[in-house]
Design a protein around this motif. Sequence first.
Motif, mmCIF file in Angstrom:
data_model
loop_
_atom_site.group_PDB
_atom_site.id
_atom_site.type_symbol
_atom_site.label_atom_id
_atom_site.label_comp_id
_atom_site.label_asym_id
_atom_site.label_seq_id
_atom_site.Cartn_x
_atom_site.Cartn_y
_atom_site.Cartn_z
ATOM 1 N N ARG A 48 0.910 -1.526 -0.163
ATOM 2 C CA ARG A 48 -0.361 0.376 -0.056
ATOM 3 C C ARG A 48 1.219 1.321 0.039
ATOM 4 O O ARG A 48 0.613 2.476 -0.831
ATOM 5 C CB ARG A 48 -1.294 -0.240 1.455
ATOM 6 C CG ARG A 48 -2.180 1.205 1.174
ATOM 7 C CD ARG A 48 -3.095 1.102 1.818
ATOM 8 N NE ARG A 48 -4.157 0.542 2.138
ATOM 9 C CZ ARG A 48 -4.262 -1.534 2.689
ATOM 10 N NH1 ARG A 48 -3.545 -1.600 3.438
ATOM 11 N NH2 ARG A 48 -5.228 -2.371 1.864
ATOM 12 N N ASN A 51 2.471 1.970 -3.408
ATOM 13 C CA ASN A 51 0.913 1.574 -4.210
ATOM 14 C C ASN A 51 0.750 3.545 -4.115
ATOM 15 O O ASN A 51 0.377 4.292 -5.317
ATOM 16 C CB ASN A 51 -0.406 1.440 -4.290
ATOM 17 C CG ASN A 51 -0.630 -0.151 -4.391
ATOM 18 O OD1 ASN A 51 -0.589 -1.166 -4.286
ATOM 19 N ND2 ASN A 51 1.311 -0.482 -5.720
ATOM 20 N N VAL A 56 3.765 0.421 -8.515
ATOM 21 C CA VAL A 56 3.123 -1.040 -8.130
ATOM 22 C C VAL A 56 4.704 -2.466 -8.054
ATOM 23 O O VAL A 56 4.606 -1.525 -7.672
ATOM 24 C CB VAL A 56 2.409 -1.280 -10.070
ATOM 25 C CG1 VAL A 56 1.557 -0.966 -10.343
ATOM 26 C CG2 VAL A 56 3.555 -2.014 -11.066
ATOM 27 N N VAL A 91 -4.981 -3.328 -3.486
ATOM 28 C CA VAL A 91 -3.685 -3.521 -3.663
ATOM 29 C C VAL A 91 -3.299 -3.675 -4.822
ATOM 30 O O VAL A 91 -4.399 -4.302 -5.516
ATOM 31 C CB VAL A 91 -3.031 -3.588 -2.502
ATOM 32 C CG1 VAL A 91 -2.870 -3.086 -0.927
ATOM 33 C CG2 VAL A 91 -2.588 -5.091 -2.538
ATOM 34 N N ASN A 92 -2.270 -3.322 -5.809
ATOM 35 C CA ASN A 92 -2.130 -2.978 -6.913
ATOM 36 C C ASN A 92 -1.169 -4.321 -7.326
ATOM 37 O O ASN A 92 0.169 -3.268 -6.557
ATOM 38 C CB ASN A 92 -2.159 -1.527 -7.686
ATOM 39 C CG ASN A 92 -1.624 -2.110 -9.211
ATOM 40 O OD1 ASN A 92 -1.495 -3.241 -9.304
ATOM 41 N ND2 ASN A 92 -1.718 -1.050 -9.830
#
Length: 306
Positions: A48, A51, A56, A91-92
């Motif tokens: 996080r 991000n 990423v 999240v990514n």
Amino acid sequence: METLLKNTFLFLSKNRFANRTAKKYGLRLGAQRFVAGEQIMEAIAAVRELNNQGIVVTLDHLGEFIFTEEEAAELTDCCIRTLDEIASSGVNANLSLKMTQLGLDISRELCMQNMRKILDTASKHQIFVRIDMEDYAHNEISLAIFEELRKEYGTTIGIVIQAYLYKSEQDIDRLHAYRPNLRLVKGAYKEPAEVAFPKKEDVDSNYIKIIEKHLLNGDYAAVASHDDKIIEHVKKFAKEHQIPNSQFEFQMLYGIRTGAQQELAKEGYTMRVYVPYGNDWYGYFMRRLAERPANVGFVIKSMFKK
């Protein structure tokens, strides 16, 4: 001296006694610089934070020295939980894994069974999964498994190609039919001259060659490097050949060159950080020290920080 240190760390990375001893002390030995934590929620917190910087992530639950089906099943469950936590937290991130974690050294069938469980979950959540490449002894079987699973799961799965192996250019040609998403790396294992380039300059040259070949093939490239010369070459090559930024990304390791990571993200490139977590961090940690023995200085400092 640097070569001696590198060989020493690579030897220690495979030492089971040292691995067991390290676990007793946890990340206090200095590995916290390169490992996000031992628990999944610590890793999610690190994701996080990255991000929020426009970066990423690929998450990797660390695990080595798997000898039983029960251990493989436990690590499979950890991978599935990682996918579930990525999805639920929003999240990514995607997932990287090693197939020896999933029982490849026990049997191919066991590994495939566990891989399919993971990929079923990944497909449900629409999360990409990368097979990490291990040492040369596992190279060919890893490629064969990728080819089989790519036919079943499509673009959900990718794999890694190591530039220090003589066969890597041929592997790029072999895999092109699948239009694969490949992470391209130099390679972090100690291999004999019969299968790998022994000189750094030859590895660097082959690395550039396979990056260019893969990009010109029109396939997606994850360029994993901390080397400014490599990064600048890729930027220039992409512009000269009108290759869109959407066809490649840069990747770096957690805890290494964080300023450069943020700068690449600000420039508009996809910047992905490889974030490992878990209590079986020892082998990964030793290979990071082997790649750049200067990291030992950072580790020593961190051990004495209050």
